[in-house]
Motif scaffolding. Structure first.
Motif, mmCIF file in Angstrom:
data_model
loop_
_atom_site.group_PDB
_atom_site.id
_atom_site.type_symbol
_atom_site.label_atom_id
_atom_site.label_comp_id
_atom_site.label_asym_id
_atom_site.label_seq_id
_atom_site.Cartn_x
_atom_site.Cartn_y
_atom_site.Cartn_z
ATOM 1 N N ARG A 1 20.944 2.936 -4.090
ATOM 2 C CA ARG A 1 19.986 2.959 -2.987
ATOM 3 C C ARG A 1 18.929 1.895 -3.178
ATOM 4 N NH1 ARG A 1 19.772 9.526 -3.222
ATOM 5 N NH2 ARG A 1 21.459 9.826 -1.771
ATOM 6 N N LYS A 2 18.389 1.398 -2.069
ATOM 7 C CA LYS A 2 17.352 0.386 -2.169
ATOM 8 C C LYS A 2 15.994 1.077 -2.111
ATOM 9 C CE LYS A 2 15.914 -3.792 0.242
ATOM 10 N NZ LYS A 2 14.778 -3.150 0.903
ATOM 11 N N LYS A 3 15.293 1.049 -3.255
ATOM 12 C CA LYS A 3 14.014 1.750 -3.353
ATOM 13 C C LYS A 3 12.863 0.799 -3.072
ATOM 14 C CE LYS A 3 15.149 5.700 -5.778
ATOM 15 N NZ LYS A 3 14.713 7.054 -5.474
ATOM 16 N N ALA A 4 11.765 1.382 -2.580
ATOM 17 C CA ALA A 4 10.546 0.601 -2.401
ATOM 18 C C ALA A 4 9.844 0.505 -3.752
ATOM 19 C CB ALA A 4 9.643 1.298 -1.386
ATOM 20 N N THR A 5 9.779 -0.701 -4.324
ATOM 21 C CA THR A 5 9.150 -0.877 -5.637
ATOM 22 C C THR A 5 8.213 -2.078 -5.622
ATOM 23 O OG1 THR A 5 10.794 -2.415 -6.496
ATOM 24 C CG2 THR A 5 11.270 -0.060 -6.779
ATOM 25 N N TYR A 6 7.363 -2.170 -6.609
ATOM 26 C CA TYR A 6 6.491 -3.348 -6.746
ATOM 27 C C TYR A 6 7.310 -4.631 -6.853
ATOM 28 C CZ TYR A 6 1.434 -2.847 -7.102
ATOM 29 O OH TYR A 6 0.096 -2.746 -6.816
ATOM 30 N N PRO A 7 8.276 -4.699 -7.803
ATOM 31 C CA PRO A 7 9.047 -5.955 -7.894
ATOM 32 C C PRO A 7 9.773 -6.303 -6.599
ATOM 33 C CG PRO A 7 9.622 -4.478 -9.704
ATOM 34 C CD PRO A 7 8.634 -3.752 -8.866
ATOM 35 N N SER A 8 10.236 -5.299 -5.836
ATOM 36 C CA SER A 8 10.968 -5.652 -4.618
ATOM 37 C C SER A 8 10.025 -6.151 -3.529
ATOM 38 C CB SER A 8 11.822 -4.472 -4.116
ATOM 39 O OG SER A 8 11.015 -3.456 -3.584
ATOM 40 N N ALA B 1 0.841 -1.207 0.000
ATOM 41 C CA ALA B 1 0.000 0.000 0.000
ATOM 42 C C ALA B 1 0.873 1.254 0.000
ATOM 43 C CB ALA B 1 -0.920 -0.014 1.218
ATOM 44 N N THR B 2 1.984 1.204 0.720
ATOM 45 C CA THR B 2 2.887 2.365 0.763
ATOM 46 C C THR B 2 3.583 2.557 -0.597
ATOM 47 O OG1 THR B 2 3.255 1.946 3.109
ATOM 48 C CG2 THR B 2 4.855 3.395 2.007
ATOM 49 N N VAL B 3 4.012 1.443 -1.188
ATOM 50 C CA VAL B 3 4.643 1.521 -2.515
ATOM 51 C C VAL B 3 3.664 2.156 -3.507
ATOM 52 C CG1 VAL B 3 5.496 0.147 -4.466
ATOM 53 C CG2 VAL B 3 6.176 -0.443 -2.145
ATOM 54 N N GLU B 4 2.421 1.699 -3.452
ATOM 55 C CA GLU B 4 1.415 2.216 -4.375
ATOM 56 C C GLU B 4 1.156 3.706 -4.119
ATOM 57 O OE1 GLU B 4 -1.336 -0.951 -5.386
ATOM 58 O OE2 GLU B 4 -2.889 0.607 -5.482
ATOM 59 N N TRP B 5 1.110 4.075 -2.858
ATOM 60 C CA TRP B 5 0.892 5.489 -2.482
ATOM 61 C C TRP B 5 1.992 6.354 -3.110
ATOM 62 C CZ3 TRP B 5 2.750 9.911 -0.332
ATOM 63 C CH2 TRP B 5 1.839 10.803 0.249
ATOM 64 N N ILE B 6 3.224 5.866 -3.023
ATOM 65 C CA ILE B 6 4.359 6.607 -3.590
ATOM 66 C C ILE B 6 4.214 6.708 -5.117
ATOM 67 C CG2 ILE B 6 6.871 6.535 -4.015
ATOM 68 C CD1 ILE B 6 7.123 5.157 -1.210
ATOM 69 N N HIS B 7 3.961 5.567 -5.763
ATOM 70 C CA HIS B 7 3.888 5.538 -7.236
ATOM 71 C C HIS B 7 2.785 6.440 -7.783
ATOM 72 C CE1 HIS B 7 6.788 2.534 -7.004
ATOM 73 N NE2 HIS B 7 6.166 1.500 -7.523
ATOM 74 N N VAL B 8 1.629 6.358 -7.118
ATOM 75 C CA VAL B 8 0.473 7.124 -7.597
ATOM 76 C C VAL B 8 0.798 8.622 -7.604
ATOM 77 C CG1 VAL B 8 -1.852 7.849 -6.847
ATOM 78 C CG2 VAL B 8 -1.293 5.426 -7.049
ATOM 79 N N ARG B 9 1.636 9.049 -6.670
ATOM 80 C CA ARG B 9 1.988 10.471 -6.595
ATOM 81 C C ARG B 9 3.243 10.802 -7.413
ATOM 82 N NH1 ARG B 9 -0.894 8.658 -2.972
ATOM 83 N NH2 ARG B 9 -2.571 9.887 -2.047
ATOM 84 N N LYS B 10 4.306 10.074 -7.179
ATOM 85 C CA LYS B 10 5.588 10.449 -7.796
ATOM 86 C C LYS B 10 5.550 10.310 -9.328
ATOM 87 C CE LYS B 10 9.126 7.045 -8.039
ATOM 88 N NZ LYS B 10 10.357 6.402 -7.704
#
Ligand code: FPP
Ligand code: MG
Length: 318
Positions: free
Chosen positions: A254-261, A182-191
């Motif tokens: 850097r280690k990013k929060a992503t869907y694949p990860s 949910a946090t990853v999605e929150w980031i993606h939807v905005r960034k």
């Protein structure tokens, strides 16, 4: 736009034609400042002119044309969106954020012009976007009240409710081990998603689209925006990023929060296919007239799916 945009060659030609149109318009807008120091203009031009795929402004043109707007009315808004995008990439590459040396296969703006000038070029492109949207040229094509509404919308997408807010949480989530989906999605939807959503909504509103149509393309834009970042991260995670794509060697790794990860590459690909189907479902009512928007969605997803468009065409109904 002819409706026969059915194969990859036609899509490539379409994307090239639209991209060239946008680049010419951007060149034109960025030439209007004779000044004493040319370095800032060179840095702005360096950030916005070469190499980008122009997906966002192409979406603005495609959506606006679907609802009958002339290109001349759409171009100032499409170019403003590309300026906001270019600013975000210049700043994202700075040492304080991703610290990247390469973008689109070439040296990043701060590696060429220095950090201070790159920072200013980003600031200038962001500001210039709103200057262009409120220019007499734009106001000749679009009613002033609508221009104000579109500025309101783009500034929201670019600001703390969109790009900046998403980027801020992305920064905070870096190197954290338990970031949930949910946090990853929150980031993606905005960034990433906010600017893609604004691209289609602004095109539709310049064309005077009806509320039901605006609703449909908005849902298309939301899903496409999320799909775009998932595809970008799959390409990055599977080492398929090529010169010209978004992610490139970050020497800080850097280690990013992503869907694949979070869910793994196979599940991320399944999510992509589901998002593509939802995008196409929203456009079904427009038939062949929406061929460019459908083809763009397929293109965004296909680049991150094994077997490319063949496996997609077997699984996805359009
Ligand atoms: C690549 O787009 C870019 C993304 C997938 C978006 C990433 C989000 C940011 C960098 C947000 C940064 C925000 C701030 C406030 C600094 P693309 O593949 O369309 O790039 P192209 O223009 O090179 O084709
Ligand atoms: Mg980056």
């Amino acid at each position: 736009m002819n409706s026969g945009l059915v194969n990859k060659i036609e899509l490539d030609e379409y994307l090239q034609r639209q991209s060239a149109l946008i680049t010419r318009a951007l060149e034109d807008y960025l030439q209007k400042y004779p000044g004493k120091s040319q370095t800032i203009f060179q840095a702005m031009r360096y950030g916005v002119l070469p190499g980008g795929k122009r997906i966002r402004p192409i979406l603005t043109l495609a959506t606006g044309e679907l609802f009958g707007a002339p290109q001349s009315s759409l171009l100032p808004f499409a170019c403003a969106i590309e300026m906001v995008h270019a600013y975000s990439l210049i700043h994202d590459d700075l040492p304080a954020l991703d610290d990247d040396d390469l973008r689109r296969g070439a040296a990043t703006a701060h590696r060429v012009f220095g950090e201070g000038m790159a920072l200013l070029a980003g600031d200038a492109l962001l500001t210039e976007a709103f200057h262009l949207m409120s220019s007499p040229d734009a106001m000749r094509c679009v009613a002033p009240e609508l221009v104000v509404r579109l500025i309101h919308e783009l500034s929201h997408a670019a600001g703390v409710g969109g790009l900046v807010g998403g980027q801020a949480l992305d920064l905070e989530a870096e190197n954290e081990n338990d970031v949930d989906l949910a946090t990853v999605e929150w980031i993606h939807v905005r960034k990433t998603g906010a600017l893609i959503l604004a691209s289609v909504r602004i095109g539709a509103q310049v064309a005077g689209a009806q509320p039901a149509d605006l609703g449909r393309v908005s849902r298309y834009g939301e899903r496409l925006g999320l799909a775009f970042q998932i595809a970008d991260d799959i390409l990055d995670a599977s080492g398929q990023t090529t010169a010209g794509e978004g992610a490139e060697s970050s020497h800080n790794e850097r280690k990013k929060a992503t869907y694949p990860s979070v869910v793994g590459i196979p599940q991320a690909r399944e999510t992509l296919k589901e998002l593509l189907q939802l995008c196409l479902d929203e456009l079904a009512t427009y038939g062949a007239q929406a061929a460019p928007l459908k083809a763009i969605a397929r293109h965004v997803v296909a680049r991150a799916i094994h077997g490319d468009s063949k496996s997609l065409s077997e699984e996805i109904n359009s």
